[in-house]
Design an enzyme around this catalytic site. Sequence first.
Site, PDB file in Angstrom:
ATOM      1  N   TYR A  82       0.731  -0.692  -0.248  1.00  0.00           N
ATOM      2  CA  TYR A  82      -0.146  -0.167  -0.164  1.00  0.00           C
ATOM      3  C   TYR A  82       1.093   1.184  -0.190  1.00  0.00           C
ATOM      4  O   TYR A  82       2.138   0.820   0.315  1.00  0.00           O
ATOM      5  CB  TYR A  82      -1.042  -0.003   0.967  1.00  0.00           C
ATOM      6  CG  TYR A  82      -2.247  -1.204   1.181  1.00  0.00           C
ATOM      7  CD1 TYR A  82      -3.324  -0.618   0.456  1.00  0.00           C
ATOM      8  CD2 TYR A  82      -1.989  -1.974   1.712  1.00  0.00           C
ATOM      9  CE1 TYR A  82      -4.091  -1.307   0.686  1.00  0.00           C
ATOM     10  CE2 TYR A  82      -3.070  -2.892   1.686  1.00  0.00           C
ATOM     11  CZ  TYR A  82      -4.313  -2.458   1.383  1.00  0.00           C
ATOM     12  OH  TYR A  82      -5.035  -3.565   0.937  1.00  0.00           O
ATOM     13  N   HIS A 210      -8.215 -11.590  -6.459  1.00  0.00           N
ATOM     14  CA  HIS A 210      -7.472 -10.488  -5.595  1.00  0.00           C
ATOM     15  C   HIS A 210      -9.222 -10.295  -5.319  1.00  0.00           C
ATOM     16  O   HIS A 210     -10.004 -10.023  -3.906  1.00  0.00           O
ATOM     17  CB  HIS A 210      -6.943  -8.871  -6.002  1.00  0.00           C
ATOM     18  CG  HIS A 210      -7.409  -8.222  -5.032  1.00  0.00           C
ATOM     19  ND1 HIS A 210      -7.042  -8.705  -3.382  1.00  0.00           N
ATOM     20  CD2 HIS A 210      -7.695  -7.054  -4.807  1.00  0.00           C
ATOM     21  CE1 HIS A 210      -6.723  -6.978  -3.315  1.00  0.00           C
ATOM     22  NE2 HIS A 210      -7.327  -6.403  -3.949  1.00  0.00           N
ATOM     23  N   HIS A 219     -16.543  -3.550  -0.743  1.00  0.00           N
ATOM     24  CA  HIS A 219     -16.578  -3.356  -2.509  1.00  0.00           C
ATOM     25  C   HIS A 219     -17.734  -4.718  -2.666  1.00  0.00           C
ATOM     26  O   HIS A 219     -18.118  -4.305  -3.760  1.00  0.00           O
ATOM     27  CB  HIS A 219     -15.268  -4.419  -2.972  1.00  0.00           C
ATOM     28  CG  HIS A 219     -14.177  -3.155  -2.339  1.00  0.00           C
ATOM     29  ND1 HIS A 219     -14.014  -2.108  -2.697  1.00  0.00           N
ATOM     30  CD2 HIS A 219     -13.549  -3.606  -1.672  1.00  0.00           C
ATOM     31  CE1 HIS A 219     -12.994  -1.382  -2.672  1.00  0.00           C
ATOM     32  NE2 HIS A 219     -12.300  -2.110  -1.414  1.00  0.00           N
ATOM     33  N   HIS A 245      -9.219  -7.991  -1.299  1.00  0.00           N
ATOM     34  CA  HIS A 245     -10.204  -6.922  -1.926  1.00  0.00           C
ATOM     35  C   HIS A 245     -10.651  -5.736  -0.374  1.00  0.00           C
ATOM     36  O   HIS A 245     -10.829  -5.077  -0.136  1.00  0.00           O
ATOM     37  CB  HIS A 245     -10.972  -7.245  -2.481  1.00  0.00           C
ATOM     38  CG  HIS A 245     -11.366  -5.415  -3.112  1.00  0.00           C
ATOM     39  ND1 HIS A 245     -10.359  -4.925  -3.308  1.00  0.00           N
ATOM     40  CD2 HIS A 245     -12.401  -5.491  -4.114  1.00  0.00           C
ATOM     41  CE1 HIS A 245     -10.737  -4.208  -4.393  1.00  0.00           C
ATOM     42  NE2 HIS A 245     -11.936  -4.311  -5.051  1.00  0.00           N
ATOM     43  N   HIS A 247     -11.931  -5.748   3.432  1.00  0.00           N
ATOM     44  CA  HIS A 247     -10.359  -6.215   4.209  1.00  0.00           C
ATOM     45  C   HIS A 247     -11.695  -6.697   5.753  1.00  0.00           C
ATOM     46  O   HIS A 247     -11.769  -6.027   6.576  1.00  0.00           O
ATOM     47  CB  HIS A 247      -9.952  -4.714   4.553  1.00  0.00           C
ATOM     48  CG  HIS A 247      -9.123  -4.163   3.616  1.00  0.00           C
ATOM     49  ND1 HIS A 247      -8.091  -3.128   3.722  1.00  0.00           N
ATOM     50  CD2 HIS A 247      -8.731  -4.113   2.777  1.00  0.00           C
ATOM     51  CE1 HIS A 247      -7.502  -2.477   2.546  1.00  0.00           C
ATOM     52  NE2 HIS A 247      -7.825  -3.930   2.036  1.00  0.00           N
TER      53      HIS A 247
END
Length: 327
Positions: A82, A210, A219, A245, A247
Amino acid sequence: MAMVRFSTFHLILLMSATVVMVSADLQRLEHTVKPDGPVSFLVVGDWGRRGLYNQSNVAYQMGNVGEKLNVDFIVSTGDNFYDCGLVDEDDPAFYDSFTNVYTALSLQKQWYSVLGNHDYRGNALAQLSPVLTQRDNKWLCMRSFILNAGNVQLLFVDTTPFQDKYFHETDQEYDWRGVLPREEYLATLLKDVDVALKESSAKWKIVVGHHTIFSAGVHGNTEELVDKLLPILQENKVNLYINGHDHCLQHITSSDSELQFITSGAGSKAWRGDINPWNLHEMKFYYDGQGFLAAEITENEVYLAFYDIYGNILHKWSTSGNTRSAS
């Protein structure tokens, strides 16, 4: 049969993975597993934050569980660094977020990694570079590939190029080298995935990507994968789809097949409170904190366990292919 080209990158895998030829365009790796025990591995995703946001605590517990299970390898579901991947092969984030965090002896096994969307925001080719493997021989990252381990086949799929929104965002730049033209890339990838799964003689088939297919996290579902990848997985009787993807840690069952949707994207920063309503008959487990997944697979059974940063088992699930149990 086409010859797979491979470089010293693949030849210097010092653990137990070797590259062989494959009829499709996906590279195939063979990982030698324990002769007298289950195939065992850990799965962690969305982790690379220089040890922060409990990444170090997750790594510590991974080391404990990895030793207990004598794991064969570790799987990363992407977003490895990140916020924007790596700058280049010399980026210190590789050491700060990977080598210097996952220091337990049990984690010095081969890591098999895919790229996440945050990895594509940086120099995506850097993570695929043989230079990183030379610096830390447990690192292996490719876009899409096949891993055979005993009676288990794991097929790693590059899911970021499937999402339309990444090609229209104006506030982020993505490294699409090796992906464009996109339509051709995706068509070839989907064909290769289908061929690989049809040719597979493995008792247990696992696909790793992912992005979520189904998720109650922030998401949510990835509609492009629901439309294009999911039918291939169902047709070829894939047992598990494992992703990051979102969390969180999550287990969703399928209402029309044996396919299980497993999220392990809680390797560092988690999203407390971000959960959307879901059919309770399908949602077997959801945890909005940090942790990881452990898998043990024998000839006749798959056993999964989700762990938190204290080493507690939060959820267990097993199947023999005909019967399933969860707790």
